[in-house]
Design a protein around this motif. Structure first.
Motif, PDB file in Angstrom:
ATOM      1  N   MET A  21      30.751  40.039  33.577  1.00 47.77           N
ATOM      2  CA  MET A  21      31.222  41.115  34.444  1.00 47.77           C
ATOM      3  C   MET A  21      31.214  40.693  35.905  1.00 47.77           C
ATOM      4  SD  MET A  21      29.879  45.067  34.738  1.00 47.77           S
ATOM      5  CE  MET A  21      30.274  45.347  33.002  1.00 47.77           C
ATOM      6  N   TRP A  22      30.127  40.031  36.336  1.00 42.74           N
ATOM      7  CA  TRP A  22      30.051  39.577  37.720  1.00 42.74           C
ATOM      8  C   TRP A  22      31.043  38.455  37.992  1.00 42.74           C
ATOM      9  CZ3 TRP A  22      28.818  41.348  42.175  1.00 42.74           C
ATOM     10  CH2 TRP A  22      28.706  40.482  43.260  1.00 42.74           C
ATOM     11  N   LYS A  23      31.193  37.560  37.036  1.00 41.63           N
ATOM     12  CA  LYS A  23      32.164  36.482  37.196  1.00 41.63           C
ATOM     13  C   LYS A  23      33.572  37.032  37.369  1.00 41.63           C
ATOM     14  CE  LYS A  23      31.780  32.954  34.374  1.00 41.63           C
ATOM     15  NZ  LYS A  23      31.561  32.211  33.104  1.00 41.63           N
ATOM     16  N   GLU A  24      33.873  38.088  36.618  1.00 39.15           N
ATOM     17  CA  GLU A  24      35.190  38.714  36.740  1.00 39.15           C
ATOM     18  C   GLU A  24      35.351  39.381  38.099  1.00 39.15           C
ATOM     19  OE1 GLU A  24      38.024  42.014  34.452  1.00 39.15           O
ATOM     20  OE2 GLU A  24      36.082  41.440  33.596  1.00 39.15           O
ATOM     21  N   LYS A  25      34.290  40.026  38.592  1.00 35.87           N
ATOM     22  CA  LYS A  25      34.335  40.644  39.918  1.00 35.87           C
ATOM     23  C   LYS A  25      34.575  39.592  40.995  1.00 35.87           C
ATOM     24  CE  LYS A  25      31.619  44.909  39.563  1.00 35.87           C
ATOM     25  NZ  LYS A  25      30.454  45.664  40.095  1.00 35.87           N
ATOM     26  N   ARG A  26      33.876  38.472  40.885  1.00 39.60           N
ATOM     27  CA  ARG A  26      34.034  37.401  41.866  1.00 39.60           C
ATOM     28  C   ARG A  26      35.454  36.853  41.857  1.00 39.60           C
ATOM     29  NH1 ARG A  26      31.693  32.745  41.480  1.00 39.60           N
ATOM     30  NH2 ARG A  26      31.527  32.426  43.713  1.00 39.60           N
ATOM     31  N   MET A  27      36.004  36.658  40.663  1.00 43.81           N
ATOM     32  CA  MET A  27      37.349  36.116  40.551  1.00 43.81           C
ATOM     33  C   MET A  27      38.388  37.093  41.106  1.00 43.81           C
ATOM     34  SD  MET A  27      39.397  34.704  37.190  1.00 43.81           S
ATOM     35  CE  MET A  27      38.240  33.330  37.031  1.00 43.81           C
ATOM     36  N   ASN A  28      38.244  38.371  40.746  1.00 43.98           N
ATOM     37  CA  ASN A  28      39.184  39.375  41.246  1.00 43.98           C
ATOM     38  C   ASN A  28      39.138  39.457  42.769  1.00 43.98           C
ATOM     39  OD1 ASN A  28      40.027  40.032  38.661  1.00 43.98           O
ATOM     40  ND2 ASN A  28      38.659  41.787  38.470  1.00 43.98           N
ATOM     41  N   PHE A  29      37.926  39.424  43.306  1.00 42.43           N
ATOM     42  CA  PHE A  29      37.775  39.488  44.757  1.00 42.43           C
ATOM     43  C   PHE A  29      38.395  38.258  45.415  1.00 42.43           C
ATOM     44  CE2 PHE A  29      35.270  38.600  48.638  1.00 42.43           C
ATOM     45  CZ  PHE A  29      35.533  39.764  49.344  1.00 42.43           C
ATOM     46  N   SER A  30      38.118  37.088  44.875  1.00 47.99           N
ATOM     47  CA  SER A  30      38.671  35.846  45.429  1.00 47.99           C
ATOM     48  C   SER A  30      40.194  35.869  45.434  1.00 47.99           C
ATOM     49  CB  SER A  30      38.171  34.632  44.632  1.00 47.99           C
ATOM     50  OG  SER A  30      36.775  34.476  44.786  1.00 47.99           O
ATOM     51  N   ASN A  31      40.785  36.408  44.364  1.00 47.22           N
ATOM     52  CA  ASN A  31      42.241  36.510  44.294  1.00 47.22           C
ATOM     53  C   ASN A  31      42.783  37.512  45.314  1.00 47.22           C
ATOM     54  OD1 ASN A  31      42.571  34.627  42.263  1.00 47.22           O
ATOM     55  ND2 ASN A  31      42.622  36.126  40.620  1.00 47.22           N
ATOM     56  N   GLU A  32      42.124  38.660  45.414  1.00 43.01           N
ATOM     57  CA  GLU A  32      42.647  39.721  46.268  1.00 43.01           C
ATOM     58  C   GLU A  32      42.616  39.359  47.749  1.00 43.01           C
ATOM     59  OE1 GLU A  32      40.902  43.522  45.537  1.00 43.01           O
ATOM     60  OE2 GLU A  32      41.811  43.724  43.544  1.00 43.01           O
ATOM     61  N   VAL A  33      41.588  38.656  48.180  1.00 39.37           N
ATOM     62  CA  VAL A  33      41.471  38.370  49.614  1.00 39.37           C
ATOM     63  C   VAL A  33      42.465  37.318  50.092  1.00 39.37           C
ATOM     64  CG1 VAL A  33      39.021  38.964  49.569  1.00 39.37           C
ATOM     65  CG2 VAL A  33      39.699  36.551  49.405  1.00 39.37           C
ATOM     66  N   ARG A  34      43.047  36.580  49.156  1.00 40.30           N
ATOM     67  CA  ARG A  34      43.897  35.474  49.569  1.00 40.30           C
ATOM     68  C   ARG A  34      45.142  35.913  50.336  1.00 40.30           C
ATOM     69  NH1 ARG A  34      42.235  31.820  51.475  1.00 40.30           N
ATOM     70  NH2 ARG A  34      44.323  30.919  51.472  1.00 40.30           N
ATOM     71  N   CYS A  35      45.684  37.093  50.040  1.00 40.89           N
ATOM     72  CA  CYS A  35      46.908  37.503  50.734  1.00 40.89           C
ATOM     73  C   CYS A  35      46.660  37.633  52.235  1.00 40.89           C
ATOM     74  CB  CYS A  35      47.481  38.784  50.142  1.00 40.89           C
ATOM     75  SG  CYS A  35      46.464  40.261  50.336  1.00 40.89           S
ATOM     76  N   ILE A  36      45.509  38.159  52.621  1.00 39.46           N
ATOM     77  CA  ILE A  36      45.194  38.307  54.042  1.00 39.46           C
ATOM     78  C   ILE A  36      44.724  36.990  54.639  1.00 39.46           C
ATOM     79  CG2 ILE A  36      43.661  39.429  55.704  1.00 39.46           C
ATOM     80  CD1 ILE A  36      45.918  41.200  54.624  1.00 39.46           C
TER      81      ILE A  36
END
Length: 221
Positions: A21-36
């Protein structure tokens, strides 16, 4: 002297690696911040430093007041709550990403003595762009008879990256647009799919990926 050219945010690695669950949160966050972060990078001017080519902001609940540089990556910790972030609307998420990124950068600036105006230029540029990361990949390419031109329009958002092929006539009037692909918003996922445009005749254009082992073809009737 290295050129500072990359900026990123990351959540800490906490708990056992089997914590999916935490690994998925980290991955989702890493992906989302890339646009900015990627938009910030594109707007950031050329800037040479003594030892850093990247600033990585660690987003943690209880930050340590320490800045370290290892292998050219300068790390700083900033207070951050992932649950608060996940509760926000998309536009508010983007604003929070930029705010946290700039907070971390300004902490580094204080210690390193970097010129703040270079970073403010990128920061204000992201705001002026309304947190929207969109661009035309390379220059439009004209058909052999110069009657048509084609270009790839890229849109990098929180949850998706997509590339669209646009074809216009010589007067700049839109003839067609075709979605080429949608991909995860991580450069490692989509960059290899961005190649080049080639006109094979006056009425046929092809878009190749980087490896040139896959292509999309468009015919003009």
């Amino acid at each position: 002297m290295p050129i500072l050219k990359e900026f990123d945010l990351a959540l800490p690695i906490i708990g056992p690696l089997s914590d999916e669950m935490w690994k998925e949160k980290r991955m989702n966050f890493s992906n989302e911040v890339r646009c900015i972060c990627a938009l910030y990078e594109r707007l950031f001017p050329t800037y040479k430093t003594d030892c850093s080519w990247k600033v990585l902001v660690r987003c943690v609940e209880k930050p340590i007041d320490q800045i370290k540089t290892v292998a050219g990556v300068t790390e700083v910790q900033i207070s951050f709550n992932i649950n608060t972030y996940n509760s926000l609307k998309p536009e508010d998420k983007k604003a929070m990403v930029l705010s946290v990124l700039q907070q971390g950068i300004e902490r580094v600036i204080e210690v390193k003595g970097w010129k703040k105006e270079f970073f403010l230029r990128a920061y204000n540029g992201v705001i002026d762009a309304h947190y929207t990361n969109q661009w035309i990949m390379k220059k439009p390419k004209s058909s052999p008879n110069r009657q048509w031109k084609a270009y790839i329009y890229c849109e990098h958002d929180l949850t998706v990256f997509q590339a669209t092929l646009y074809i216009e006539n010589k007067n700049g009037e839109l003839y067609s647009k075709t979605l080429l692909f949608r991909e995860a918003p991580d450069e490692f996922a989509f960059a290899q799919r961005l190649g080049e445009i080639k006109w094979v005749s006056n009425h046929e254009v092809i878009f190749y990926n980087q490896r040139k082992d896959h292509f999309w073809k468009m015919n003009i009737e």
